[in-house]
Design a protein around this motif. Sequence first.
Motif, PDB file in Angstrom:
ATOM      1  N   GLN A 185       2.483   9.438 -17.844  1.00  0.00           N
ATOM      2  CA  GLN A 185       2.228   8.312 -18.399  1.00  0.00           C
ATOM      3  C   GLN A 185       2.936   6.923 -17.710  1.00  0.00           C
ATOM      4  OE1 GLN A 185       2.915   9.872 -22.672  1.00  0.00           O
ATOM      5  NE2 GLN A 185       1.165   8.638 -22.819  1.00  0.00           N
ATOM      6  N   SER A 186       3.607   7.217 -16.781  1.00  0.00           N
ATOM      7  CA  SER A 186       4.629   6.270 -16.102  1.00  0.00           C
ATOM      8  C   SER A 186       3.765   5.178 -15.064  1.00  0.00           C
ATOM      9  CB  SER A 186       5.907   6.939 -15.548  1.00  0.00           C
ATOM     10  OG  SER A 186       5.517   7.526 -14.258  1.00  0.00           O
ATOM     11  N   GLY A 187       2.527   5.342 -14.967  1.00  0.00           N
ATOM     12  CA  GLY A 187       1.626   4.840 -13.993  1.00  0.00           C
ATOM     13  C   GLY A 187       1.920   3.270 -14.003  1.00  0.00           C
ATOM     14  N   PHE A 188       2.011   2.691 -15.257  1.00  0.00           N
ATOM     15  CA  PHE A 188       1.982   1.415 -15.224  1.00  0.00           C
ATOM     16  C   PHE A 188       3.486   0.891 -14.945  1.00  0.00           C
ATOM     17  CE2 PHE A 188       4.096   2.450 -19.570  1.00  0.00           C
ATOM     18  CZ  PHE A 188       5.019   1.802 -19.507  1.00  0.00           C
ATOM     19  N   MET A 228       0.800  -1.241   0.130  1.00  0.00           N
ATOM     20  CA  MET A 228      -0.019   0.013   0.125  1.00  0.00           C
ATOM     21  C   MET A 228       0.749   1.368   0.066  1.00  0.00           C
ATOM     22  SD  MET A 228      -2.772   1.542  -0.152  1.00  0.00           S
ATOM     23  CE  MET A 228      -3.974   0.268   0.044  1.00  0.00           C
ATOM     24  N   ALA A 229       1.984   1.201   0.645  1.00  0.00           N
ATOM     25  CA  ALA A 229       2.756   2.446   0.759  1.00  0.00           C
ATOM     26  C   ALA A 229       3.556   2.531  -0.742  1.00  0.00           C
ATOM     27  CB  ALA A 229       4.189   2.083   1.532  1.00  0.00           C
ATOM     28  N   TRP A 230       3.884   1.614  -1.442  1.00  0.00           N
ATOM     29  CA  TRP A 230       4.218   1.820  -2.978  1.00  0.00           C
ATOM     30  C   TRP A 230       3.233   2.283  -3.709  1.00  0.00           C
ATOM     31  CZ3 TRP A 230       8.864   1.905  -5.226  1.00  0.00           C
ATOM     32  CH2 TRP A 230       8.787   1.755  -6.347  1.00  0.00           C
ATOM     33  N   HIS A 231       2.060   1.685  -3.469  1.00  0.00           N
ATOM     34  CA  HIS A 231       0.962   1.967  -4.361  1.00  0.00           C
ATOM     35  C   HIS A 231       0.743   3.486  -4.257  1.00  0.00           C
ATOM     36  CE1 HIS A 231      -3.150   2.385  -6.358  1.00  0.00           C
ATOM     37  NE2 HIS A 231      -3.474   2.717  -5.005  1.00  0.00           N
ATOM     38  N   LEU A 233       0.569   9.035  -5.827  1.00  0.00           N
ATOM     39  CA  LEU A 233       0.704  10.555  -5.518  1.00  0.00           C
ATOM     40  C   LEU A 233       1.917  11.334  -5.827  1.00  0.00           C
ATOM     41  CD1 LEU A 233      -1.052  10.111  -2.218  1.00  0.00           C
ATOM     42  CD2 LEU A 233      -2.067  10.625  -4.228  1.00  0.00           C
ATOM     43  N   MET A 234       3.125  10.656  -6.333  1.00  0.00           N
ATOM     44  CA  MET A 234       4.198  11.304  -6.459  1.00  0.00           C
ATOM     45  C   MET A 234       4.833  10.971  -7.719  1.00  0.00           C
ATOM     46  SD  MET A 234       6.107  11.429  -2.724  1.00  0.00           S
ATOM     47  CE  MET A 234       7.403  12.511  -3.215  1.00  0.00           C
ATOM     48  N   LEU A 235       5.122   9.612  -8.029  1.00  0.00           N
ATOM     49  CA  LEU A 235       6.064   9.026  -9.118  1.00  0.00           C
ATOM     50  C   LEU A 235       5.247   9.416 -10.576  1.00  0.00           C
ATOM     51  CD1 LEU A 235       7.659   6.036  -7.680  1.00  0.00           C
ATOM     52  CD2 LEU A 235       8.604   8.219  -8.011  1.00  0.00           C
ATOM     53  N   SER A 236       3.991   8.950 -10.462  1.00  0.00           N
ATOM     54  CA  SER A 236       2.913   9.162 -11.739  1.00  0.00           C
ATOM     55  C   SER A 236       2.759  10.573 -11.929  1.00  0.00           C
ATOM     56  CB  SER A 236       1.693   8.390 -11.554  1.00  0.00           C
ATOM     57  OG  SER A 236       2.011   6.869 -11.381  1.00  0.00           O
TER      58      SER A 236
END
Length: 389
Positions: free
Chosen positions: A81-84, A65-68, A73-76
Motif C-alpha cells: 500500500q506504499s505506492g503513493f 524513470m529509474a525512481w519509478h 518493482l521493489m519498494l511497493s
Amino acid sequence: MIVLRRLGTGGIETATMTLANAMAAAGHEVHLLVLKGQPIQQPSPDVIVHCRDIDREQRRSAAGMAWHLLSRLMLSPLIPQSGFIWQGWRCSRAFDAFVTDVEQQYGKLDQILIRGQGAFELLWRVKDPRTWRVVEAVTGRFPENVLGRWLTRCLFKNHRVISVSEGVKANLQAYLDAQGVSIETSHAIHNAVPFEAIRHSASAPPPDEIPGPFLVHVARLVPVKRQCLLLEAFALARQQGLQHRLVIIGDGSERARLENLSQALGIDNAVDFLGHQANPYPWMARADALVLSSRFEGLGIVLIEALALGTPCVATRAPGGINEVLVDEQQQLITDATPEALAAGMHRAVASPIEVQPAWIERFSERRIVSQFLDLIDDRQEPADANHA
C-alpha cells in the motif's frame, strides 16, 4: 488554486467546478489544476485551467524513470500500500516548482485547495502553509498497525483540512484518532450549489416525458448508492398502493444487475432507467420527491439540488452530511435503511408534501460558501499583517 486528480462528471468534480466558477464570478483570479487527463467539464472562461500530468512528466527523465521502476518493482511490493509514497515523493516536488512558475507569471497565490484522495496521495509531501486538503469522504483507510499509522501520517499529519460536512469531519477525526495522527487544524465547509443555474436548466422540457406522477433517483449506479434497497422499497410501496413510477437517472457498474432486479420484483413496467443525463433537473423539478438510498453521502449535493427546485427528499439514514441537509420537517423523511422504512418514507412524501423553505437551501449558496473559504485566508494572514504593521 484548486487541484484535483481528474475533471470528470462525478460529485467531487462538479463541486470543484461550482466553487471555481463562483470564486471567479466574485472577482477572484482562480486557477484549476487537473493532474490526470483532459477535463470532461469546462469551467467558466474566467477560470484559468492547467492540465499537467506531473506523474508522467516525472518519468520522462532518466532519473525519474529509474525512481519509478525502483518504487514499482521493489519498494511497493516490499511495503504493501506504499505506492503513493514513492510516487508522491517526486510529484510533490514537481508541484512546488509548478506553483513557483504560476506565481512568477500571474502573481502570488492566496490559497491552495487540494481535493480528493487521489490528489492527496500524489501531493502528500506538499508543505506549503497556504494549502488545505478538502475531504469529501474518508476513503482509502489503512489498517490500524504500524504501517497503517505511517501511511496515514504521510497523508494527514500536521496538514490543514476542510471537510465538506460536519459528519465527514467527525468521521475523519475518529479515523485519525484511531491511527494516532494529529492534524494542524480542521474546518467544515459545505459544497456550494449554483441555484440559479439549476433552476434555469430545470425549465427545459424533459426529453422523455414520464406518464403520471413519479419519484426520482439521481446517482451513479454503484454499490455505495444502494439502489437494490431502493428497488426493494419501491416494490413494497407499490404493493401497498403507491401509484407513482420511479425514474432512475445515472449509469454505472450496477445497471444490468438493477434492471434484472426490477424484473424479478415485478416492477420493471413502473421503473424508468434513463441512464446518465447531462441535465437531470427537468425530471427532478417535476418529481413529487427525490429518493436517496446511499450507504454514505459526504454531503448529498443531489438533495440540495432537489430542494432548490422545490422537491422534497426521502433519504436513508447514513454517515456523512444527510442530517445537515435535511433539517426541520424534512427530518421525518430520513428513514432507516430497510425496505419497510424507506417504503413508508415514500408514502409520507407523497401523502403529505413538505413545502421547501428558502432558509434550508440558502446555507449552500455560492456567495456564502465562497465567503467561508475567503475567511480562512483572512484568518491565516491576520498575524502576519499585524507583525508587518
